[in-house]
Motif scaffolding. Structure first.
Motif, PDB file in Angstrom:
ATOM      1  N   LEU A   1      -2.393   2.893  -8.277  1.00 37.04           N
ATOM      2  CA  LEU A   1      -1.852   1.857  -7.396  1.00 37.04           C
ATOM      3  C   LEU A   1      -0.856   2.457  -6.408  1.00 37.04           C
ATOM      4  O   LEU A   1      -0.833   2.113  -5.228  1.00 37.04           O
ATOM      5  CB  LEU A   1      -1.173   0.761  -8.217  1.00 37.04           C
ATOM      6  CG  LEU A   1      -2.125  -0.191  -8.967  1.00 37.04           C
ATOM      7  CD1 LEU A   1      -1.350  -1.058  -9.950  1.00 37.04           C
ATOM      8  CD2 LEU A   1      -2.907  -1.050  -7.992  1.00 37.04           C
ATOM      9  N   LEU A   2      -0.078   3.390  -6.909  1.00 36.67           N
ATOM     10  CA  LEU A   2       0.925   4.049  -6.071  1.00 36.67           C
ATOM     11  C   LEU A   2       0.257   4.783  -4.904  1.00 36.67           C
ATOM     12  O   LEU A   2       0.678   4.676  -3.739  1.00 36.67           O
ATOM     13  CB  LEU A   2       1.710   5.046  -6.940  1.00 36.67           C
ATOM     14  CG  LEU A   2       3.078   5.481  -6.439  1.00 36.67           C
ATOM     15  CD1 LEU A   2       4.012   4.274  -6.337  1.00 36.67           C
ATOM     16  CD2 LEU A   2       3.677   6.531  -7.389  1.00 36.67           C
ATOM     17  N   ALA A   3      -0.830   5.479  -5.233  1.00 38.38           N
ATOM     18  CA  ALA A   3      -1.562   6.217  -4.198  1.00 38.38           C
ATOM     19  C   ALA A   3      -2.133   5.242  -3.156  1.00 38.38           C
ATOM     20  O   ALA A   3      -2.031   5.479  -1.953  1.00 38.38           O
ATOM     21  CB  ALA A   3      -2.688   7.030  -4.836  1.00 38.38           C
ATOM     22  N   SER A   4      -2.718   4.129  -3.651  1.00 37.55           N
ATOM     23  CA  SER A   4      -3.279   3.134  -2.721  1.00 37.55           C
ATOM     24  C   SER A   4      -2.182   2.571  -1.835  1.00 37.55           C
ATOM     25  O   SER A   4      -2.383   2.352  -0.641  1.00 37.55           O
ATOM     26  CB  SER A   4      -3.918   1.968  -3.475  1.00 37.55           C
ATOM     27  OG  SER A   4      -4.896   2.424  -4.337  1.00 37.55           O
ATOM     28  N   ARG A   5      -1.003   2.331  -2.456  1.00 36.99           N
ATOM     29  CA  ARG A   5       0.077   1.731  -1.687  1.00 36.99           C
ATOM     30  C   ARG A   5       0.520   2.673  -0.555  1.00 36.99           C
ATOM     31  O   ARG A   5       0.700   2.254   0.580  1.00 36.99           O
ATOM     32  CB  ARG A   5       1.265   1.414  -2.589  1.00 36.99           C
ATOM     33  CG  ARG A   5       2.273   0.534  -1.893  1.00 36.99           C
ATOM     34  CD  ARG A   5       3.508   0.348  -2.721  1.00 36.99           C
ATOM     35  NE  ARG A   5       4.262   1.604  -2.801  1.00 36.99           N
ATOM     36  CZ  ARG A   5       5.479   1.686  -3.330  1.00 36.99           C
ATOM     37  NH1 ARG A   5       6.056   0.611  -3.844  1.00 36.99           N
ATOM     38  NH2 ARG A   5       6.103   2.836  -3.373  1.00 36.99           N
ATOM     39  N   ASP A   6       0.610   3.957  -0.882  1.00 34.25           N
ATOM     40  CA  ASP A   6       1.021   4.922   0.150  1.00 34.25           C
ATOM     41  C   ASP A   6       0.009   4.969   1.285  1.00 34.25           C
ATOM     42  O   ASP A   6       0.364   5.006   2.454  1.00 34.25           O
ATOM     43  CB  ASP A   6       1.195   6.319  -0.468  1.00 34.25           C
ATOM     44  CG  ASP A   6       2.431   6.365  -1.363  1.00 34.25           C
ATOM     45  OD1 ASP A   6       3.242   5.402  -1.288  1.00 34.25           O
ATOM     46  OD2 ASP A   6       2.572   7.328  -2.150  1.00 34.25           O
ATOM     47  N   ARG A   7      -1.281   4.965   0.895  1.00 29.05           N
ATOM     48  CA  ARG A   7      -2.322   5.021   1.918  1.00 29.05           C
ATOM     49  C   ARG A   7      -2.232   3.783   2.815  1.00 29.05           C
ATOM     50  O   ARG A   7      -2.214   3.882   4.046  1.00 29.05           O
ATOM     51  CB  ARG A   7      -3.703   5.090   1.246  1.00 29.05           C
ATOM     52  CG  ARG A   7      -4.875   5.091   2.219  1.00 29.05           C
ATOM     53  CD  ARG A   7      -6.229   5.128   1.496  1.00 29.05           C
ATOM     54  NE  ARG A   7      -6.338   4.165   0.409  1.00 29.05           N
ATOM     55  CZ  ARG A   7      -6.634   2.868   0.590  1.00 29.05           C
ATOM     56  NH1 ARG A   7      -6.834   2.396   1.795  1.00 29.05           N
ATOM     57  NH2 ARG A   7      -6.715   2.053  -0.452  1.00 29.05           N
ATOM     58  N   LEU A   8      -2.120   2.606   2.168  1.00 27.04           N
ATOM     59  CA  LEU A   8      -2.064   1.356   2.937  1.00 27.04           C
ATOM     60  C   LEU A   8      -0.851   1.329   3.864  1.00 27.04           C
ATOM     61  O   LEU A   8      -0.956   0.938   5.024  1.00 27.04           O
ATOM     62  CB  LEU A   8      -1.978   0.166   1.982  1.00 27.04           C
ATOM     63  CG  LEU A   8      -3.310  -0.471   1.589  1.00 27.04           C
ATOM     64  CD1 LEU A   8      -3.070  -1.519   0.522  1.00 27.04           C
ATOM     65  CD2 LEU A   8      -3.986  -1.080   2.798  1.00 27.04           C
ATOM     66  N   LEU A   9       0.271   1.786   3.336  1.00 26.93           N
ATOM     67  CA  LEU A   9       1.496   1.773   4.149  1.00 26.93           C
ATOM     68  C   LEU A   9       1.324   2.598   5.415  1.00 26.93           C
ATOM     69  O   LEU A   9       1.692   2.164   6.499  1.00 26.93           O
ATOM     70  CB  LEU A   9       2.678   2.306   3.332  1.00 26.93           C
ATOM     71  CG  LEU A   9       3.386   1.247   2.473  1.00 26.93           C
ATOM     72  CD1 LEU A   9       4.440   1.894   1.573  1.00 26.93           C
ATOM     73  CD2 LEU A   9       4.047   0.188   3.374  1.00 26.93           C
ATOM     74  N   SER A  10       0.713   3.779   5.252  1.00 24.75           N
ATOM     75  CA  SER A  10       0.582   4.612   6.451  1.00 24.75           C
ATOM     76  C   SER A  10      -0.421   3.988   7.425  1.00 24.75           C
ATOM     77  O   SER A  10      -0.232   4.054   8.644  1.00 24.75           O
ATOM     78  CB  SER A  10       0.219   6.052   6.083  1.00 24.75           C
ATOM     79  OG  SER A  10      -1.068   6.078   5.547  1.00 24.75           O
TER      80      SER A  10
ATOM     81  N   GLU B   1       0.447  -0.971  13.315  1.00 19.04           N
ATOM     82  CA  GLU B   1       1.582  -1.649  13.953  1.00 19.04           C
ATOM     83  C   GLU B   1       2.037  -0.912  15.201  1.00 19.04           C
ATOM     84  O   GLU B   1       2.316  -1.527  16.224  1.00 19.04           O
ATOM     85  CB  GLU B   1       2.739  -1.808  12.954  1.00 19.04           C
ATOM     86  CG  GLU B   1       2.557  -3.056  12.102  1.00 19.04           C
ATOM     87  CD  GLU B   1       3.646  -3.205  11.049  1.00 19.04           C
ATOM     88  OE1 GLU B   1       4.291  -2.186  10.709  1.00 19.04           O
ATOM     89  OE2 GLU B   1       3.830  -4.336  10.563  1.00 19.04           O
ATOM     90  N   ASN B   2       2.054   0.425  15.100  1.00 24.44           N
ATOM     91  CA  ASN B   2       2.434   1.213  16.267  1.00 24.44           C
ATOM     92  C   ASN B   2       1.458   0.995  17.414  1.00 24.44           C
ATOM     93  O   ASN B   2       1.860   0.839  18.562  1.00 24.44           O
ATOM     94  CB  ASN B   2       2.480   2.714  15.919  1.00 24.44           C
ATOM     95  CG  ASN B   2       3.743   3.057  15.158  1.00 24.44           C
ATOM     96  OD1 ASN B   2       4.718   2.295  15.191  1.00 24.44           O
ATOM     97  ND2 ASN B   2       3.721   4.186  14.453  1.00 24.44           N
ATOM     98  N   GLU B   3       0.175   1.005  17.046  1.00 29.07           N
ATOM     99  CA  GLU B   3      -0.854   0.835  18.065  1.00 29.07           C
ATOM    100  C   GLU B   3      -0.671  -0.509  18.783  1.00 29.07           C
ATOM    101  O   GLU B   3      -0.660  -0.584  20.015  1.00 29.07           O
ATOM    102  CB  GLU B   3      -2.242   0.902  17.411  1.00 29.07           C
ATOM    103  CG  GLU B   3      -3.381   0.876  18.411  1.00 29.07           C
ATOM    104  CD  GLU B   3      -4.753   0.947  17.722  1.00 29.07           C
ATOM    105  OE1 GLU B   3      -4.894   1.742  16.773  1.00 29.07           O
ATOM    106  OE2 GLU B   3      -5.658   0.201  18.128  1.00 29.07           O
ATOM    107  N   LEU B   4      -0.500  -1.551  17.992  1.00 27.21           N
ATOM    108  CA  LEU B   4      -0.348  -2.884  18.582  1.00 27.21           C
ATOM    109  C   LEU B   4       0.955  -2.993  19.378  1.00 27.21           C
ATOM    110  O   LEU B   4       1.002  -3.611  20.432  1.00 27.21           O
ATOM    111  CB  LEU B   4      -0.395  -3.958  17.490  1.00 27.21           C
ATOM    112  CG  LEU B   4      -1.804  -4.223  16.938  1.00 27.21           C
ATOM    113  CD1 LEU B   4      -1.748  -5.081  15.684  1.00 27.21           C
ATOM    114  CD2 LEU B   4      -2.675  -4.889  17.997  1.00 27.21           C
ATOM    115  N   HIS B   5       2.012  -2.342  18.852  1.00 27.09           N
ATOM    116  CA  HIS B   5       3.294  -2.370  19.530  1.00 27.09           C
ATOM    117  C   HIS B   5       3.197  -1.704  20.905  1.00 27.09           C
ATOM    118  O   HIS B   5       3.631  -2.265  21.913  1.00 27.09           O
ATOM    119  CB  HIS B   5       4.354  -1.653  18.677  1.00 27.09           C
ATOM    120  CG  HIS B   5       5.696  -1.566  19.334  1.00 27.09           C
ATOM    121  ND1 HIS B   5       6.563  -2.639  19.371  1.00 27.09           N
ATOM    122  CD2 HIS B   5       6.291  -0.553  20.000  1.00 27.09           C
ATOM    123  CE1 HIS B   5       7.652  -2.281  20.033  1.00 27.09           C
ATOM    124  NE2 HIS B   5       7.511  -1.017  20.437  1.00 27.09           N
TER     125      HIS B   5
END
Ligand code: HEC
Ligand code: HEC
Ligand code: HEC
Ligand code: HEC
Length: 429
Positions: A213-222, A228-232
């Protein structure tokens, strides 16, 4: 349905221009055509466009009548169709300056609409309606989305648009993708905190599910940060792309069979057939009508081929094509001129057995099927010469789709279906 606008189409003109103008005057929505104009002074016969205020958006709608050469106006009808190349430039420029979103209703075919999209980047959506196509998922051409909903009310086309100042369609669904990923992240956080409550902290490094789960969370966060950067960035540059969602909602399957309506339809169908039957009886006795003798017709009839091509005939007799007329008889529709053209042997490319449609009512029995000559072409000459050069071997796709239209046979695909009806090869000595 609360329409706002409808484009004048080819079929709408079938009952004549003045009839349509009469109907249009009484309709609660606008009939639009930018290219149907008076012959004498090129004055538009219907409004070319309209503008609707939707929330804070000004939406411009232009109507364009399909121009495939098959529309003929009567001698005394003061009307002519001008090509879109001439009709559109002024009106598009005018509306583009005044509207936030510009929609073209066009009953031209896809190729033509793509050409329009290439020429007019200011048109944002082209809603197409051609009889040959069913539902078409929106596709981007140049700056325009082209879409179509299947005809005759079988589907409701539903498109929800998030229209941005950039007035461009962006990488589809970036906003939606972000929302999905955030939901996914919430789920993962929830599962992680359940494990954290259960397990002692020092045991977590050895807990495989937790580590996964930790690995998935890191992947999702990035991924989320990236999106978000792209849209920003897009927003900063005023370039936030517009997005849409599209659905086709089938209408028919949800409608319950209404016994009263069904009865009315059945009765109407039977009376159409009855009228055809009387007409056929009259034709048979009328000396004025052409004598429908096989020798005088352009088609030979299947028995004329059977003598020399017995394996192919035996095969064909087992296909549904051989019993296509039988099918109509069973439905009591064998005298219905709306059905006959696709269930008998009467037309091949531009060769027609007669220009008089009622001839279909009195065809010789040997032409009352989807016969050999509908695929191989009229065979009189070949029968005499026996020369393969005088007959077509492989029927091309457009032969099939005259009858296997998207409306009658939604699943038709040439490559698969030809396998099912291809006559077997002759045994050569
Ligand atoms: C009197 C005999 C005869 C009749 C009648 C006849 N054909 Fe043929 N057909 C032939 C011969 C012979 C060939 C050449 C066979 C070969 O090359 O093996 C041929 C070839 C063909 C071919 C193959 C053409 C090709 O390019 O390979 C088709 C398709 C065909 N006929 C269809 C028909 C149809 C449809 C009819 C009825 C309208 C018909 N034939 C009537 C004798 C006949
Ligand atoms: C003149 C109209 C017409 C043409 C041309 C035509 N079809 Fe058909 N086809 C029909 C009709 C009508 C039926 C259904 C008949 C019935 O069920 O009584 C049918 C049925 C079929 C079936 C189902 C066959 C079976 O035995 O279950 C296939 C497959 C098919 N056609 C393929 C083709 C292909 C491929 C072509 C072109 C090479 C073609 N058809 C040309 C009218 C046509
Ligand atoms: C544009 C050509 C066309 C017209 C017009 C047409 N048909 Fe057909 N019909 C077809 C084709 C093609 C098939 C085969 C469809 C398939 O294989 O799924 C077919 C199949 C059928 C079938 C058998 C399969 C089924 O769907 O149950 C019936 C019954 C039938 N047609 C009745 C009619 C009647 C009644 C009319 C007139 C009201 C009519 N057709 C008009 C082309 C046509
Ligand atoms: C729905 C279309 C269709 C109909 C109807 C049809 N055929 Fe064919 N026929 C084909 C196709 C497809 C082939 C295969 C062509 C190929 O791939 O070489 C073929 C092939 C043939 C051939 C060439 C066979 C060989 O030696 O290779 C003959 C002869 C023939 N058909 C005769 C007939 C006759 C006779 C009838 C009527 C009794 C008939 N066909 C009806 C589609 C049709």
């Amino acid at each position: 349905m609360n329409y706002d606008a409808v484009a004048v189409g080819k079929n709408d003109l079938a009952a004549g221009l003045s009839f349509l103008q009469d109907q249009a005057a009484r309709a609660k929505f606008a009939w639009l055509s930018a290219n149907l104009v008076s012959k004498s002074d090129l004055r538009p016969l219907f409004p070319a466009s309209l503008i609707r205020q939707v929330g804070s958006l000004s939406v411009g709608v232009i109507g364009l009548t399909g121009h495939d050469g098959s529309i003929r106006f009567g001698e005394n009808e003061d009307a002519v169709l001008i090509p879109w190349q001439k009709a559109l430039p002024d009106i598009v420029a005018n509306l583009a300056a005044r509207c936030d979103l510009l929609i073209l209703l066009s009953n031209n075919v896809m190729n033509e609409n793509q050409a329009i999209a290439e020429s007019f980047p200011d048109i944002h959506i082209i809603i197409q309606s051609t009889p040959r196509s069913g539902n078409i998922v929106p596709q981007l051409k140049n700056k325009s989305l082209i879409a179509q909903t299947g005809k005759q009310g079988k589907y409701l086309g539903w498109m929800s648009i998030d229209w941005q100042k950039s007035k461009t369609w962006g990488r589809l669904g970036a906003t939606k993708e972000l929302a999905t990923k955030k939901l996914e992240l919430d789920g993962i956080n929830g599962r992680m905190s359940r494990i954290e409550r259960r397990e002692k902290k020092e045991n977590l490094p050895a807990n495989n599910s937790y580590q996964a789960l930790l690995a998935s969370r890191d992947r999702l966060l990035s991924e989320i940060i990236f999106l978000e950067n792209e849209l920003h960035d897009l927003k900063e540059s005023g370039q936030t792309p517009s997005t849409y969602e599209n659905h086709f909602i089938p209408l028919e399957v949800n409608l319950p069979d209404q016994p009263e309506v069904k009865k009315i339809v059945e009765t109407a169908k039977l009376s159409v057939n009855q009228a055809g039957r009387s007409q056929a009886d009259q034709s048979a006795t009328s000396p004025a009508l052409p004598e429908l003798q096989l020798e005088k017709l352009v088609f030979t009839g299947w028995k004329g081929c059977a003598a020399c091509h017995s394996p192919q005939t035996t095969f064909w007799e087992k296909t549904a094509h051989a019993s296509a007329y039988q099918t109509l008889s069973e439905e009591e529709q064998q005298f219905n001129l709306d059905c006959l053209p696709c269930h008998v042997t009467a037309e091949y490319k531009d060769i027609k057995i007669s220009n008089d449609a009622s001839v279909l009512l009195a065809l010789p029995v040997q032409l009352q099927q989807v016969g050999c000559e509908l695929c191989h072409g009229p065979g009189k000459k070949h029968t005499a010469t026996q020369d393969p050069a005088d007959i077509a071997r492989i029927p091309e796709i457009f032969i099939c789709i005259r009858c296997h239209t998207s409306e009658r046979d939604e699943e038709f695909t040439y490559d698969n279906d030809i396998e099912r009806i291809a006559c077997p090869a002759s045994q050569r000595q």
